[in-house]
Design a protein around this motif. Sequence first.
Motif: not given
Lengths: 317, 259
Positions: B92-95, B98-102, B257
């Motif tokens: 959580p809070g890692g990169a 975040v990228a997986a949501g794009t 992920l």
Amino acid sequence: MSDVLVEAAGLVKRYPPRDRHGTPFTAVDGIDFTLRRGESFGFLGPNGAGKSSTMRMIACVSPPTAGTLRVLGMDPLTAGRQIRARLGVVPQDDALDRELTVLENLLIYGRYFGLPKPEIAARSAQLLEFAQLADRGRERVDALSGGMRRRLTIARSLINEPEILLLDEPTTGLDPQARHVLWDRLFRLKQQGVSLILTTHYMDEAEQLCDRLIVMDKGRIVAQGSPAELIARHSTKEVLELRFEIGEQDKGVAKLRDAAIRDRLEELPDRVLWYTAEGEAALAVVHQLGLRPATAMVRRASLEDVFLALTGRTLVD
Amino acid sequence: MATADAMALRAYQYWILRYRRTWRGTVVISIANPLLFLVAIGVGLGRLVGPDSAALGGVDYLTFFAPGILAAAAMQNGIVEAAFPVAVNRGPGGAYPVAAGTPLEPEDILHGHLLFMASRVALSAVVFVAVMVAFGAARSPLVLLALPAAALTALAFALPSAAWAVTLPDVRPVMGIFKWVVMPLYLFSGTFFAVEQLPAIVRPLVYATPLWHGVDLCRSLSLGTVTWPLAAVHVGYLGALCGVGYLVARRTYRRALHA
């Protein structure tokens, strides 16, 4: 263009056991719902209700175990990329890169969507304006307050001009003032035509932001409708809250029940809730019975009462 | 929709941008540390070791030791570049989330990060080999091939490390790898002394370790004593580790992920 944003039928999410001796965990247990364009939706429920798992499936980062799901008319299993390209995601933990500056965080995120750099720069300027962070662009994320970071996360999620914005517990952990600033920003987005889908366990947040609510408990939907509908359907108009001195509550409740009160009485550890059409009249009865509660308050019924009526539990422990 | 290669490059750009902020700290562990070893042990301790010692294959200690430490440093860089950042950024809070949501898929995130790991270990190897040559510790122009050999050694550790680290709930288990894997391999894979100096009974054990293949490959290239069939075995062994690591990583990344 269809006006259905998200459609779920018999949707199930089951996680495999953590170890060999564990049992699979069913987070979402067969839910059906339809979310339409132009409305804002809230998934409401206590921790562990299955809200976040549902959101992750909508966000196309968690394949459903069973049932069907369509987001923007597409199947997340085969068109995850295309769907995610049109979503904005605001995770609960912000997940900003703290070592990078505000603008660099937007740049990276914009690049993930394949936007050219000049386009990202132009959009970033607008978004920082919107997030009230215009003068913070070159600062490191480290230096921002919790409220600013949450606004930056929302700004970041808008870089691809999404049709749907997914927000997981958007104001958890923020102070009251920061929450109101955030609600104001989200309300503006709503007016600009972005559909908000959020999870929350705050009643005031749900009432502020959501046109329609889906109340979840233990992986199932227990009710859905507008906040006003839910209150009308599952609660009385008013609530009389009685707090007794320590040790007096049981006797007080027994007396009320002996008086053959037909209304629903809800006993919580620290207070008694009397669901009634007329709060003042109920309070008069309390006094006639000779009860002396430490405090008595008549209030309008809220979503908190709806949740209590549906599940027998409060939302925030 | 852009191709998968372009998607991986988007993920790669994140690491490059970050690196522009953090490269100073990485120089110490990935370049300065092995160079200090090279000087302290290769030059300093090496003076105490008799020159042309038969066990070293008839070369001075620095010449023997330098390609060994090149490979050992490559192993360490491969694990440092993979295990830590992957374990930190998958949470959580890692990169990664975040990228997986794009529009990026887990495989794109893997490829982008691998590309960055490869650049990092290659860069460290280039610096190291340049210093080796400057110290006169290389005997053959084939030392240039020790560059890709060192990078391959690094990736043979980086890929399995990444495949494993992405399954971790936090970064703590990674420390164990350094105690139980990196240290013993570092010491006993022919880095500091020839494997032939060990008792015959433990030698097969050493020949089975991936680092020995990296050390022997780098050393035979640097000394110019390479025999191509044996080199092919080394490359095959290290390449197989990369291949298996990659295939496992594709699975573990997707599972972590897109849970």
